[in-house]
Scaffold this motif. Structure first.
Motif, PDB file in Angstrom:
ATOM      1  N   LEU A   1       3.165 -10.902   3.542  1.00  0.00           N
ATOM      2  CA  LEU A   1       3.679 -11.992   3.171  1.00  0.00           C
ATOM      3  C   LEU A   1       3.366 -12.094   2.334  1.00  0.00           C
ATOM      4  CD1 LEU A   1       7.494 -11.695   4.479  1.00  0.00           C
ATOM      5  CD2 LEU A   1       7.158 -10.813   2.765  1.00  0.00           C
ATOM      6  N   LYS A   2       2.104 -13.003   3.261  1.00  0.00           N
ATOM      7  CA  LYS A   2       1.022 -14.447   2.538  1.00  0.00           C
ATOM      8  C   LYS A   2       0.423 -13.939   2.002  1.00  0.00           C
ATOM      9  CE  LYS A   2      -1.567 -17.720   4.163  1.00  0.00           C
ATOM     10  NZ  LYS A   2      -1.430 -19.539   5.477  1.00  0.00           N
ATOM     11  N   ARG A   3      -0.248 -12.879   1.847  1.00  0.00           N
ATOM     12  CA  ARG A   3      -1.637 -12.369   0.751  1.00  0.00           C
ATOM     13  C   ARG A   3      -0.807 -11.872  -0.287  1.00  0.00           C
ATOM     14  NH1 ARG A   3      -2.394  -7.202   0.365  1.00  0.00           N
ATOM     15  NH2 ARG A   3      -1.413  -6.382   1.626  1.00  0.00           N
ATOM     16  N   ILE A   4       0.304 -10.773  -0.280  1.00  0.00           N
ATOM     17  CA  ILE A   4       0.572 -10.434  -1.396  1.00  0.00           C
ATOM     18  C   ILE A   4       1.294 -11.749  -2.346  1.00  0.00           C
ATOM     19  CG2 ILE A   4       2.809  -9.646  -2.400  1.00  0.00           C
ATOM     20  CD1 ILE A   4       2.797  -7.774  -0.499  1.00  0.00           C
ATOM     21  N   ARG A   5       2.003 -12.796  -1.996  1.00  0.00           N
ATOM     22  CA  ARG A   5       2.223 -14.241  -2.766  1.00  0.00           C
ATOM     23  C   ARG A   5       1.018 -15.152  -3.355  1.00  0.00           C
ATOM     24  NH1 ARG A   5       1.752 -19.241  -0.583  1.00  0.00           N
ATOM     25  NH2 ARG A   5       1.623 -19.075   1.189  1.00  0.00           N
TER      26      ARG A   5
ATOM     27  N   ILE B   1      14.300  -7.129  -0.208  1.00  0.00           N
ATOM     28  CA  ILE B   1      14.932  -6.013  -1.351  1.00  0.00           C
ATOM     29  C   ILE B   1      14.624  -6.950  -2.480  1.00  0.00           C
ATOM     30  CG2 ILE B   1      16.617  -5.566  -2.963  1.00  0.00           C
ATOM     31  CD1 ILE B   1      16.418  -2.978  -0.425  1.00  0.00           C
ATOM     32  N   LYS B   2      14.744  -8.474  -2.719  1.00  0.00           N
ATOM     33  CA  LYS B   2      14.561  -8.970  -4.006  1.00  0.00           C
ATOM     34  C   LYS B   2      13.032  -9.633  -3.783  1.00  0.00           C
ATOM     35  CE  LYS B   2      18.813 -12.491  -3.810  1.00  0.00           C
ATOM     36  NZ  LYS B   2      19.114 -13.586  -3.440  1.00  0.00           N
ATOM     37  N   LEU B   3      12.274  -9.457  -2.582  1.00  0.00           N
ATOM     38  CA  LEU B   3      10.881  -9.848  -2.704  1.00  0.00           C
ATOM     39  C   LEU B   3      10.106  -8.926  -3.095  1.00  0.00           C
ATOM     40  CD1 LEU B   3      10.155 -11.264   0.357  1.00  0.00           C
ATOM     41  CD2 LEU B   3      10.028 -12.088  -1.882  1.00  0.00           C
ATOM     42  N   SER B   4      10.744  -7.046  -2.651  1.00  0.00           N
ATOM     43  CA  SER B   4      10.064  -5.865  -3.387  1.00  0.00           C
ATOM     44  C   SER B   4      10.184  -5.745  -4.597  1.00  0.00           C
ATOM     45  CB  SER B   4      10.620  -4.937  -2.248  1.00  0.00           C
ATOM     46  OG  SER B   4      12.158  -4.208  -3.574  1.00  0.00           O
ATOM     47  N   ASN B   5      11.041  -6.185  -5.322  1.00  0.00           N
ATOM     48  CA  ASN B   5      11.335  -5.844  -6.580  1.00  0.00           C
ATOM     49  C   ASN B   5      10.548  -7.607  -7.293  1.00  0.00           C
ATOM     50  OD1 ASN B   5      13.669  -4.110  -6.524  1.00  0.00           O
ATOM     51  ND2 ASN B   5      15.332  -5.655  -6.678  1.00  0.00           N
ATOM     52  N   LEU B   6      10.710  -8.639  -7.070  1.00  0.00           N
ATOM     53  CA  LEU B   6       9.577  -9.230  -7.534  1.00  0.00           C
ATOM     54  C   LEU B   6       8.479  -8.741  -7.630  1.00  0.00           C
ATOM     55  CD1 LEU B   6       9.262 -12.485  -8.160  1.00  0.00           C
ATOM     56  CD2 LEU B   6       8.654 -12.969  -5.885  1.00  0.00           C
ATOM     57  N   TYR B   7       7.845  -8.364  -6.031  1.00  0.00           N
ATOM     58  CA  TYR B   7       6.275  -7.783  -6.420  1.00  0.00           C
ATOM     59  C   TYR B   7       5.707  -6.835  -6.998  1.00  0.00           C
ATOM     60  CZ  TYR B   7       5.933 -12.164  -3.494  1.00  0.00           C
ATOM     61  OH  TYR B   7       5.964 -13.134  -2.606  1.00  0.00           O
ATOM     62  N   ARG B   8       7.471  -5.907  -7.365  1.00  0.00           N
ATOM     63  CA  ARG B   8       6.964  -4.685  -8.216  1.00  0.00           C
ATOM     64  C   ARG B   8       6.118  -3.450  -6.964  1.00  0.00           C
ATOM     65  NH1 ARG B   8       6.215  -6.446 -13.516  1.00  0.00           N
ATOM     66  NH2 ARG B   8       8.326  -7.234 -13.817  1.00  0.00           N
TER      67      ARG B   8
ATOM     68  N   GLY C   1       3.648  -1.215   4.994  1.00  0.00           N
ATOM     69  CA  GLY C   1       2.335  -1.167   4.733  1.00  0.00           C
ATOM     70  C   GLY C   1       2.216  -0.351   3.967  1.00  0.00           C
ATOM     71  N   ILE C   2       2.853   0.740   3.987  1.00  0.00           N
ATOM     72  CA  ILE C   2       3.064   2.313   3.620  1.00  0.00           C
ATOM     73  C   ILE C   2       2.724   2.451   1.981  1.00  0.00           C
ATOM     74  CG2 ILE C   2       2.375   3.086   5.358  1.00  0.00           C
ATOM     75  CD1 ILE C   2       5.004   3.952   5.029  1.00  0.00           C
ATOM     76  N   GLY C   3       2.580   3.372   1.119  1.00  0.00           N
ATOM     77  CA  GLY C   3       2.781   2.951   0.213  1.00  0.00           C
ATOM     78  C   GLY C   3       2.126   2.557  -1.413  1.00  0.00           C
ATOM     79  N   GLU C   4       2.767   2.828  -2.168  1.00  0.00           N
ATOM     80  CA  GLU C   4       2.090   1.601  -3.119  1.00  0.00           C
ATOM     81  C   GLU C   4       2.073   0.207  -3.819  1.00  0.00           C
ATOM     82  OE1 GLU C   4      -0.413   3.489  -5.898  1.00  0.00           O
ATOM     83  OE2 GLU C   4       0.458   5.252  -4.515  1.00  0.00           O
ATOM     84  N   TYR C   5       1.375  -0.275  -4.151  1.00  0.00           N
ATOM     85  CA  TYR C   5       1.312  -1.681  -4.663  1.00  0.00           C
ATOM     86  C   TYR C   5      -0.264  -1.867  -5.050  1.00  0.00           C
ATOM     87  CZ  TYR C   5       0.520  -6.491  -3.755  1.00  0.00           C
ATOM     88  OH  TYR C   5       0.254  -8.139  -4.740  1.00  0.00           O
ATOM     89  N   SER C   6      -0.106  -2.677  -6.023  1.00  0.00           N
ATOM     90  CA  SER C   6      -0.159  -3.690  -7.526  1.00  0.00           C
ATOM     91  C   SER C   6      -0.309  -4.873  -7.200  1.00  0.00           C
ATOM     92  CB  SER C   6      -1.319  -1.981  -8.021  1.00  0.00           C
ATOM     93  OG  SER C   6       0.058  -1.988  -8.602  1.00  0.00           O
ATOM     94  N   LYS C   7      -1.038  -5.516  -7.679  1.00  0.00           N
ATOM     95  CA  LYS C   7      -0.514  -6.908  -8.220  1.00  0.00           C
ATOM     96  C   LYS C   7       0.015  -7.115  -9.590  1.00  0.00           C
ATOM     97  CE  LYS C   7      -2.953 -11.544  -8.906  1.00  0.00           C
ATOM     98  NZ  LYS C   7      -2.207 -11.197 -10.794  1.00  0.00           N
ATOM     99  N   THR C   8       1.165  -7.201 -10.064  1.00  0.00           N
ATOM    100  CA  THR C   8       0.640  -7.753 -11.799  1.00  0.00           C
ATOM    101  C   THR C   8       0.884  -8.886 -11.943  1.00  0.00           C
ATOM    102  OG1 THR C   8       3.664  -7.368 -10.685  1.00  0.00           O
ATOM    103  CG2 THR C   8       2.806  -5.434 -10.972  1.00  0.00           C
ATOM    104  N   ASN C   9       1.264  -9.000 -13.502  1.00  0.00           N
ATOM    105  CA  ASN C   9       0.812 -10.887 -13.407  1.00  0.00           C
ATOM    106  C   ASN C   9       2.775 -11.138 -13.685  1.00  0.00           C
ATOM    107  OD1 ASN C   9      -2.255 -10.870 -13.294  1.00  0.00           O
ATOM    108  ND2 ASN C   9      -2.125 -10.052 -15.126  1.00  0.00           N
ATOM    109  N   LEU C  10       2.596 -11.758 -13.120  1.00  0.00           N
ATOM    110  CA  LEU C  10       4.194 -12.288 -13.029  1.00  0.00           C
ATOM    111  C   LEU C  10       3.938 -13.632 -12.839  1.00  0.00           C
ATOM    112  CD1 LEU C  10       5.486 -10.113  -9.671  1.00  0.00           C
ATOM    113  CD2 LEU C  10       5.822 -10.036 -11.984  1.00  0.00           C
TER     114      LEU C  10
END
Length: 83
Positions: free
Chosen positions: A9-13, A50-57, A66-75
């Motif tokens: 959570l901290k890393r993504i933030r 759910i809110k955080l997964s929507n925010l971070y897409r 830590g499984i599945g897709e994640y790529s930083k988006t510009n928000l």
């Protein structure tokens, strides 16, 4: 050693250049609650997940396991507060 939920959570933030205060406001928390989430002193509830997964897409599974897709988006947050 595997990354914990709080560390993730901290890393993504930080990758999105958000402050703990911005995330706290988004979730309706106090900033200290975000600090506790990131230090694994508090558990993430499903509605916040759910809110955080929507925010971070990303999927909730990415945040929790830590499984599945994640790529930083510009928000960006818009603030309605006046300085």
């Amino acid at each position: 050693m595997a990354e914990t939920v709080g560390e993730r959570l901290k890393r993504i933030r930080l990758e999105h250049n958000f402050t703990q205060k911005q995330i706290a406001d988004y979730l309706g928390f106090k900033q200290g609650q975000i600090a506790k989430l990131e230090s694994n002193e508090r558990t993430l509830k499903s509605d916040s997940l759910i809110k955080l997964s929507n925010l971070y897409r990303c999927s909730p599974e990415y945040i929790i396991l830590g499984i599945g897709e994640y790529s930083k988006t510009n928000l960006a947050f818009r603030s309605n507060e006046k300085n």
